[in-house]
Design a protein around this motif. Structure first.
Motif, PDB file in Angstrom:
ATOM      1  N   GLY A  61       0.355  -1.083   0.339  1.00  0.00           N
ATOM      2  CA  GLY A  61      -0.091  -0.312  -0.056  1.00  0.00           C
ATOM      3  C   GLY A  61       0.681   1.222  -0.133  1.00  0.00           C
ATOM      4  O   GLY A  61       1.594   1.300  -0.622  1.00  0.00           O
ATOM      5  N   VAL A  74      -0.635   5.410  -0.162  1.00  0.00           N
ATOM      6  CA  VAL A  74      -1.106   6.561  -0.907  1.00  0.00           C
ATOM      7  C   VAL A  74      -1.130   6.388  -2.472  1.00  0.00           C
ATOM      8  O   VAL A  74      -1.887   6.840  -3.670  1.00  0.00           O
ATOM      9  CB  VAL A  74      -1.824   7.496  -0.381  1.00  0.00           C
ATOM     10  CG1 VAL A  74      -2.847   8.495  -0.937  1.00  0.00           C
ATOM     11  CG2 VAL A  74      -2.786   7.145   1.574  1.00  0.00           C
ATOM     12  N   HIS A  78      -4.089   0.092   0.836  1.00  0.00           N
ATOM     13  CA  HIS A  78      -4.393   0.968  -0.305  1.00  0.00           C
ATOM     14  C   HIS A  78      -4.176   0.295  -1.608  1.00  0.00           C
ATOM     15  O   HIS A  78      -4.875   0.434  -3.002  1.00  0.00           O
ATOM     16  CB  HIS A  78      -3.881   2.220  -0.081  1.00  0.00           C
ATOM     17  CG  HIS A  78      -4.559   3.480   0.482  1.00  0.00           C
ATOM     18  ND1 HIS A  78      -3.994   3.735   1.892  1.00  0.00           N
ATOM     19  CD2 HIS A  78      -5.659   4.046   0.298  1.00  0.00           C
ATOM     20  CE1 HIS A  78      -3.975   4.825   1.976  1.00  0.00           C
ATOM     21  NE2 HIS A  78      -5.235   4.520   1.695  1.00  0.00           N
ATOM     22  N   TRP A  80      -7.028  -0.433  -3.833  1.00  0.00           N
ATOM     23  CA  TRP A  80      -6.897   0.807  -5.439  1.00  0.00           C
ATOM     24  C   TRP A  80      -6.915  -0.632  -7.015  1.00  0.00           C
ATOM     25  O   TRP A  80      -7.675   0.032  -7.667  1.00  0.00           O
ATOM     26  CB  TRP A  80      -6.803   1.827  -4.973  1.00  0.00           C
ATOM     27  CG  TRP A  80      -7.194   2.524  -5.108  1.00  0.00           C
ATOM     28  CD1 TRP A  80      -8.427   2.673  -4.304  1.00  0.00           C
ATOM     29  CD2 TRP A  80      -6.828   4.143  -3.972  1.00  0.00           C
ATOM     30  NE1 TRP A  80      -9.513   3.485  -4.375  1.00  0.00           N
ATOM     31  CE2 TRP A  80      -8.166   4.715  -3.412  1.00  0.00           C
ATOM     32  CE3 TRP A  80      -5.391   4.320  -4.362  1.00  0.00           C
ATOM     33  CZ2 TRP A  80      -7.965   5.866  -3.197  1.00  0.00           C
ATOM     34  CZ3 TRP A  80      -5.695   5.835  -3.143  1.00  0.00           C
ATOM     35  CH2 TRP A  80      -6.517   6.387  -3.099  1.00  0.00           C
ATOM     36  N   TYR A 138      -7.777  -0.808   4.487  1.00  0.00           N
ATOM     37  CA  TYR A 138      -8.092   0.637   4.383  1.00  0.00           C
ATOM     38  C   TYR A 138      -9.429   0.698   4.346  1.00  0.00           C
ATOM     39  O   TYR A 138      -9.677   0.522   3.420  1.00  0.00           O
ATOM     40  CB  TYR A 138      -6.770   1.593   3.980  1.00  0.00           C
ATOM     41  CG  TYR A 138      -6.652   2.949   5.175  1.00  0.00           C
ATOM     42  CD1 TYR A 138      -6.383   2.656   6.561  1.00  0.00           C
ATOM     43  CD2 TYR A 138      -7.355   3.953   4.420  1.00  0.00           C
ATOM     44  CE1 TYR A 138      -5.642   3.070   7.397  1.00  0.00           C
ATOM     45  CE2 TYR A 138      -6.907   4.931   5.830  1.00  0.00           C
ATOM     46  CZ  TYR A 138      -6.054   4.437   6.582  1.00  0.00           C
ATOM     47  OH  TYR A 138      -5.880   5.397   7.670  1.00  0.00           O
ATOM     48  N   LEU A 172     -11.397   2.765   1.303  1.00  0.00           N
ATOM     49  CA  LEU A 172     -11.109   2.303   0.461  1.00  0.00           C
ATOM     50  C   LEU A 172     -12.581   1.787   0.261  1.00  0.00           C
ATOM     51  O   LEU A 172     -13.061   1.538  -1.358  1.00  0.00           O
ATOM     52  CB  LEU A 172     -10.262   1.901   0.029  1.00  0.00           C
ATOM     53  CG  LEU A 172      -9.083   2.423  -0.833  1.00  0.00           C
ATOM     54  CD1 LEU A 172      -7.872   2.708  -0.088  1.00  0.00           C
ATOM     55  CD2 LEU A 172      -8.158   0.953  -1.114  1.00  0.00           C
TER      56      LEU A 172
END
Length: 188
Positions: free
Chosen positions: A81, A83, A114, A117, A133, A136
């Protein structure tokens, strides 16, 4: 030492600048400890910048450009992860295609924090059970995922966790899933 043997199994770690470094280094060490061979794959060449929260951390050498990487050469994929890392990866077409190929080949994929994503933009979360997280969860639900707030969720070779505090459970399950090999239910 892990109870699962990954001897000879190659594991791709897909990331770029802004990675939460412990979400790279901890699973990387778990794979190595179990006898696996980790490879850092990235859209970026040279080195990338890791972060410890909002502070710059270590730099990591890229082993292979994602555009030259082939999922057929690996036994599993790990998506750390961070961001910034996740936001850049999710829009990278080569990262999306590389990720999707692991699902098409029924190979284990593990994503933390993250990292999921990228799974949305790779088109592989619909109908799948996972976690991430907490910020999300709406994105994942809107993409058709079944999201739960648990330290680790395993769904047919797909391993997901919420944050660095879940790394012990995440690492144990990713090593277990890699040791088990391909999963028929691991599909896009």
């Amino acid at each position: 030492m892990s109870e699962h043997n990954l001897s000879g199994k190659k594991v791709a770690f897909l990331l770029t600048d802004g990675v939460e470094q412990v979400e790279l280094t901890s699973p990387w060490d778990a794979v190595k400890e179990a006898g696996g061979v980790p490879t850092l794959v990235s859209p970026k060449s040279g080195e990338l910048q890791g972060y410890d929260g909002t502070e710059k951390g270590q730099r990591f050498a890229v082993d292979l450009a994602v555009g030259r990487a082939d999922a057929a050469d690996f036994h599993a994929l790990v998506i750390p992860g961070g961001v910034v890392n996740a936001d850049h990866l999710r829009v990278d077409k080569e990262a999306q295609a590389f990720t999707r190929a692991f699902f098409e080949q029924h190979k284990p994929v593990a994503a933390i924090c993250h990292g999921p994503w990228l799974l949305i933009d790779a088109g592989v979360v619909s109908g799948r059970n996972l976690t991430s997280y907490h910020t999300l969860q709406t994105d994942l639900k809107n993409a058709g995922a079944i999201w739960t707030d648990e330290e680790v969720v395993v769904d047919q070779g797909l391993v997901t966790s919420r944050s660095p505090r879940d790394l012990p459970a995440f690492n144990a399950k990713l090593v277990e899933e890699i040791a088990e090999g391909e999963h028929a239910g691991q599909t896009p």
